[in-house]
Scaffold this active site. Structure first.
Site, PDB file in Angstrom:
ATOM      1  N   SER A 126      -4.833   0.273   0.261  1.00  0.00           N
ATOM      2  CA  SER A 126      -4.175   1.075  -0.480  1.00  0.00           C
ATOM      3  C   SER A 126      -4.147   2.561   0.125  1.00  0.00           C
ATOM      4  CB  SER A 126      -4.214   1.168  -1.945  1.00  0.00           C
ATOM      5  OG  SER A 126      -3.845   0.055  -2.404  1.00  0.00           O
ATOM      6  N   SER A 191      -3.966   5.402  -3.615  1.00  0.00           N
ATOM      7  CA  SER A 191      -2.321   5.765  -3.188  1.00  0.00           C
ATOM      8  C   SER A 191      -1.915   7.127  -3.491  1.00  0.00           C
ATOM      9  CB  SER A 191      -1.566   4.942  -4.335  1.00  0.00           C
ATOM     10  OG  SER A 191      -1.883   3.533  -3.956  1.00  0.00           O
ATOM     11  N   GLU A 353       3.249   5.799  -9.321  1.00  0.00           N
ATOM     12  CA  GLU A 353       2.542   4.397  -8.925  1.00  0.00           C
ATOM     13  C   GLU A 353       2.365   3.581  -9.993  1.00  0.00           C
ATOM     14  OE1 GLU A 353      -1.316   2.729  -6.535  1.00  0.00           O
ATOM     15  OE2 GLU A 353      -1.710   4.580  -7.646  1.00  0.00           O
ATOM     16  N   ASP A 358      -1.669  -4.353  -8.626  1.00  0.00           N
ATOM     17  CA  ASP A 358      -2.781  -4.880  -7.527  1.00  0.00           C
ATOM     18  C   ASP A 358      -4.000  -5.160  -7.972  1.00  0.00           C
ATOM     19  OD1 ASP A 358      -3.776  -4.751  -4.856  1.00  0.00           O
ATOM     20  OD2 ASP A 358      -5.151  -3.098  -5.995  1.00  0.00           O
ATOM     21  N   ASP A 399       2.875  -1.024  -1.363  1.00  0.00           N
ATOM     22  CA  ASP A 399       1.949  -0.595  -0.272  1.00  0.00           C
ATOM     23  C   ASP A 399       1.594  -1.883   0.743  1.00  0.00           C
ATOM     24  OD1 ASP A 399       0.523  -1.549  -2.252  1.00  0.00           O
ATOM     25  OD2 ASP A 399      -0.983  -0.118  -2.138  1.00  0.00           O
ATOM     26  N   HIS A 400       1.569  -3.045  -0.002  1.00  0.00           N
ATOM     27  CA  HIS A 400       1.041  -4.025   0.788  1.00  0.00           C
ATOM     28  C   HIS A 400       1.299  -5.420  -0.198  1.00  0.00           C
ATOM     29  CE1 HIS A 400      -2.446  -4.047  -1.848  1.00  0.00           C
ATOM     30  NE2 HIS A 400      -2.639  -2.882  -1.518  1.00  0.00           N
TER      31      HIS A 400
END
Ligand code: NAG
Ligand code: NAG
Ligand code: ZN
Length: 521
Positions: A126, A191, A353, A358, A399-400
């Site tokens: 992140s 983030s 966010e 996550d 982000d991923h």
């Protein structure tokens, strides 16, 4: 001799073709369901149902293309579902009730895919991704707001601005717009730090962490201090999230009795208030949902809300533990942020966010990850409904990815957090959602017997660790592309497949700010 050779080739090919048709049957098993599965929606049996569906999708696309206007976006709101892989969004549809559901932002007219790798890793974290989607530059894993010339953990690497990467928050501020952020993690977490920090390690959230890494905290400034003292952080009009401990000295306690982490004697919350008061601004610090409800948001210049010692709770836990009155939700915080930022006639950039999607995946808590995705989507809806399609660009992305996958031909009426209604070759059930690695390994296998016997009651419990193939105490991120969903002015820029680091350029061009303002073809 030759004839015999040809004959044996012929035999072999017959054998092979037999084998492959057997394989095919095994790959796509006939129903072995243990109970009847009614059709979810009988209209789906008719071709007309799908034709109508296509007509509606087409009409929406035509309308969106016709609505393209060449006026720039006054406001940009970027939503980041941390670790919100495409699979997470797909699974959330089923979690909402059925595969045919749409997660709110899936209705946006334009969707693209972003490539998330960092300069030195195929699978990103992140920190380096934050530099990419907020600053437009890919860096090294674990670093924030600096380019890849700086190695992770380099004490001096980020001390001069030589390798700093400016963020879209700064471009907005330079253009006279306001900037702010909301997160369900600590406000100093990787983030949001991409908005205002430049650091060679994401863990340097307070001075104690900097010292522990062998760096001088008077030279290498921690992330909490950067937020309160450095120009971009100081200028942020809204800061809402968790993480009070990084702002307080170790000898003092926060409002809920948790000790601070700092060694420098500072109380950065007091410093933040003093700084705004010195400028005669109307500034409020709040630490509870009640405190937030008492603030006159329409007359507030600066708002700092730290609602937890560390991260905010998982949304599912907040509801299960009846903390809705004590702890604000991500959607409530989003609404408060927009109310404050809307005061600027020149517009704003807001970053929101959903951080805990996550964290749930890392623990292989699939159910909590889906619950947090539902709340994240609600925050997007609140933002879209509070703003105009004419002047506010909303971009939703991740982000991923993570390693969770959806497998096993489950019937439409099976709950996605449960087991598939047919058995594996070892005669045991298996979960619809599973991870390539992570702590769920211990639920999946026991040393003596191989796989464990699982049932729906266990797997639908919120504390169930979903199946994992490789033992790791924290499940890893995934390297797959993530989706980008866009609505509002210039949303069409976000279709296609591009580097994650292109996203700030697309947003900045839409708002005509920063180095991408007025860029002509
Ligand atoms: C801050 O905390 C440290 C312990 O980490 C302590 O040594 C120091 O005296 C404290 N400073 C103040 C001003 O309270
Ligand atoms: C703030 O207000 C005080 C009293 O009205 C005034 O003396 C001071 O100059 C003001 N400061 C700023 C930064 O505007
Ligand atoms: Zn993570």
């Amino acid at each position: 001799m030759v004839k015999r050779f040809i004959f044996s080739l012929f035999l072999a090919s017959i054998l092979l073709s037999k084998l492959s048709s057997a394989e095919q049957d095994r790959d796509h098993p006939r129903h072995r369901a243990t109970r009847a599965h009614p059709i979810k929606n009988e209209e789906e049996e008719l071709g007309a149902y799908w034709n109508d569906n296509a007509q509606r999708t087409l009409a929406a696309k035509v309308a969106a293309a016709d609505a393209v206007e060449l006026k720039s976006a006054k406001n940009v709101i970027m939503f980041l579902g941390d670790g919100m892989s495409v699979h997470t969004v797909t699974a959330t549809r089923n979690f909402l009730g059925d595969s045919s559901e749409q997660v709110y932002f899936e209705q946006f007219p334009y969707t693209g895919l972003s490539k998330t790798y960092c300069v030195n890793r195929q699978v990103a974290d992140s920190a380096c991704t934050s530099t990419a989607y907020l600053g437009g530059v890919k860096g090294n894993y674990g670093t924030i707001g600096i380019n890849a010339k700086v190695a992770r953990y380099s004490c001096e690497g980020a001390n001069t601005n030589e390798h700093h990467v400016d963020s879209i928050a700064q471009w907005a501020q330079d253009a006279g717009k306001d900037a702010g952020f909301v997160t369900s993690s600590r406000v100093t977490h990787a983030s949001p730090a991409g908005l205002y920090a430049h650091t060679a390690d994401r863990n340097w959230e307070n001075d104690d962490e900097v010292s522990a890494a062998g760096c001088d905290p008077e030279q290498t400034i921690d992330i909490a201090r950067q937020l309160v003292e450095w120009p971009v952080g100081k200028g942020l009009k809204v800061i809402l999230g968790g993480g009070r401990q990084n702002f307080l000295n170790a000898t003092s306690r926060d409002e809920e009795g948790y000790p601070g982490y700092r060694n420098d004697g500072r109380n950065l919350i007091k410093d933040w208030i003093a700084d705004k008061q010195a400028a005669n601004a109307s500034a409020h610090y709040v630490w509870s949902r009640k405190g937030l409800s008492l603030v006159d948001l329409d007359n507030t210049d600066y708002l700092l809300g730290l609602f937890s010692a560390s991260h905010l709770p998982y949304n599912g836990d907040r509801v299960r533990e009846h903390r809705e009155l004590a702890d604000p939700s991500l959607s409530e915080l989003t609404a408060a942020a927009i109310q404050v930022l809307q005061r600027n006639d020149k517009g704003f950039f807001l970053f929101v966010e959903g951080a805990r999607i996550d964290m749930a995946h890392h623990d292989t808590y699939a159910r909590r990850a889906l619950e947090d995705t539902v709340e994240f989507a609600k925050a997007v809806q609140v933002a879209r409904e509070m703003t105009s399609l004419e002047d506010t660009l909303v971009v939703v992305t991740a982000d991923h990815a993570h390693t969770m996958t959806i497998n096993g031909y489950p019937h439409r009426d099976e709950e996605i957090t449960g087991v598939v209604d047919s058995l594996a070759d070892d005669g045991l059930p298996y979960t619809i959602l599973s991870y390539a690695n992570g702590p769920g390994y211990s639920n999946t296998y026991s040393k003596a017997q191989g796989r464990n016997l699982l049932n729906n009651k266990q797997t639908q419990d919120v504390n169930f660790l979903h199946s994992a193939m490789v033992p790791l105490d924290s499940e890893t991120h995934g390297g797959d592309d993530v989706a980008v969903y866009a609505s509002g002015p210039f949303a069409q820029y976000f279709s296609g497949n591009y580097e994650q680091s292109n996203i700030p350029a697309l947003m900045a061009r839409a708002a005509n700010i920063g180095p991408y303002a007025n860029v002509q073809p």
